[in-house]
Design a protein around this motif. Sequence first.
Motif, mmCIF file in Angstrom:
data_model
loop_
_atom_site.group_PDB
_atom_site.id
_atom_site.type_symbol
_atom_site.label_atom_id
_atom_site.label_comp_id
_atom_site.label_asym_id
_atom_site.label_seq_id
_atom_site.Cartn_x
_atom_site.Cartn_y
_atom_site.Cartn_z
ATOM 1 N N ARG A 123 27.589 18.736 -0.306
ATOM 2 C CA ARG A 123 26.528 19.120 -1.255
ATOM 3 C C ARG A 123 25.493 20.024 -0.594
ATOM 4 O O ARG A 123 24.995 20.964 -1.202
ATOM 5 C CB ARG A 123 25.848 17.878 -1.818
ATOM 6 C CG ARG A 123 26.677 17.161 -2.844
ATOM 7 C CD ARG A 123 25.953 15.959 -3.403
ATOM 8 N NE ARG A 123 26.798 15.281 -4.358
ATOM 9 C CZ ARG A 123 26.873 13.960 -4.484
ATOM 10 N NH1 ARG A 123 26.121 13.173 -3.735
ATOM 11 N NH2 ARG A 123 27.674 13.422 -5.372
ATOM 12 N N HIS B 252 25.937 23.997 -0.322
ATOM 13 C CA HIS B 252 25.627 24.901 -1.430
ATOM 14 C C HIS B 252 24.434 25.798 -1.118
ATOM 15 O O HIS B 252 24.240 26.812 -1.774
ATOM 16 C CB HIS B 252 25.353 24.102 -2.719
ATOM 17 C CG HIS B 252 26.581 23.510 -3.324
ATOM 18 N ND1 HIS B 252 27.383 24.189 -4.205
ATOM 19 C CD2 HIS B 252 27.157 22.297 -3.156
ATOM 20 C CE1 HIS B 252 28.391 23.423 -4.568
ATOM 21 N NE2 HIS B 252 28.286 22.279 -3.939
ATOM 22 N N TYR C 20 35.820 16.455 -5.105
ATOM 23 C CA TYR C 20 35.244 17.165 -6.247
ATOM 24 C C TYR C 20 34.110 18.084 -5.782
ATOM 25 O O TYR C 20 34.041 19.243 -6.186
ATOM 26 C CB TYR C 20 34.730 16.159 -7.287
ATOM 27 C CG TYR C 20 33.975 16.808 -8.420
ATOM 28 C CD1 TYR C 20 34.655 17.445 -9.456
ATOM 29 C CD2 TYR C 20 32.580 16.796 -8.438
ATOM 30 C CE1 TYR C 20 33.955 18.056 -10.494
ATOM 31 C CE2 TYR C 20 31.883 17.400 -9.468
ATOM 32 C CZ TYR C 20 32.573 18.026 -10.488
ATOM 33 O OH TYR C 20 31.874 18.632 -11.505
ATOM 34 N N GLU C 21 33.234 17.580 -4.925
ATOM 35 C CA GLU C 21 32.121 18.401 -4.418
ATOM 36 C C GLU C 21 32.644 19.601 -3.625
ATOM 37 O O GLU C 21 32.086 20.695 -3.718
ATOM 38 C CB GLU C 21 31.174 17.567 -3.548
ATOM 39 C CG GLU C 21 30.331 16.586 -4.319
ATOM 40 C CD GLU C 21 29.373 17.237 -5.304
ATOM 41 O OE1 GLU C 21 28.918 18.377 -5.073
ATOM 42 O OE2 GLU C 21 29.078 16.594 -6.325
ATOM 43 N N ASP D 101 35.016 11.808 -5.353
ATOM 44 C CA ASP D 101 33.742 12.525 -5.474
ATOM 45 C C ASP D 101 33.556 13.529 -4.346
ATOM 46 O O ASP D 101 33.031 14.619 -4.553
ATOM 47 C CB ASP D 101 32.562 11.565 -5.554
ATOM 48 C CG ASP D 101 32.505 10.567 -4.414
ATOM 49 O OD1 ASP D 101 33.552 10.247 -3.834
ATOM 50 O OD2 ASP D 101 31.397 10.072 -4.112
ATOM 51 N N THR E 272 30.417 13.640 1.446
ATOM 52 C CA THR E 272 29.923 14.167 0.174
ATOM 53 C C THR E 272 28.526 14.767 0.336
ATOM 54 O O THR E 272 28.238 15.844 -0.193
ATOM 55 C CB THR E 272 29.938 13.061 -0.900
ATOM 56 O OG1 THR E 272 31.279 12.551 -1.010
ATOM 57 C CG2 THR E 272 29.487 13.576 -2.244
ATOM 58 N N SER E 273 27.664 14.108 1.101
ATOM 59 C CA SER E 273 26.308 14.625 1.339
ATOM 60 C C SER E 273 26.339 15.972 2.050
ATOM 61 O O SER E 273 25.611 16.889 1.676
ATOM 62 C CB SER E 273 25.502 13.637 2.186
ATOM 63 O OG SER E 273 25.298 12.444 1.493
#
Length: 164
Positions: free
Chosen positions: A112, A115, A137-138, A134, A108-109
């Motif tokens: 993110r 981006h 989702y990211e 999660d 997840t990190s």
Amino acid sequence: MEHREYNYYEANAADVNLEEITSSAKNAKILQQLRDGDPTLRYFSLGGLLGDDLGWLGYFIGRSSCLTRLFINYLPDGEEGRAFVEDIARNQSIQYIGIDNLSNDGFTSIIRALHSLSQLEELYIGGGNNVGPDGWYELRILLESGVCKLKQLRLEGNNYIGNE
């Protein structure tokens, strides 16, 4: 590992003793190549670097204008992983990232951080990642944003860990 801001790395990059922040002479050489902008270092693979300061590694990768390919198959949870991810998000030359064998937090990190990488063209999400809702989702948000101009996205053999 204590929390350090980007300004800490900026202020100390020229003077840091690379042998003191790595576990081997080989790793110190890689950091030196990154710090010096060595154009021959175009690919880097992050494995289990016990004893290495990932904050510094992330900082030097973030500043690199030569590195075009990054493969991450190790990322600790917590402060050390966060420091690495925050700094690689500053990179403007990486066109390919592969991630494998990460926890949900690590996955997840990294997603993110992507981006910020508008130059990213290829993303490989390989087997062994343990990804929860999660994390997926990211990834969806990243893809829908259009920030990355991906030409290729490869997903294979990841583990869905559900709503744990």
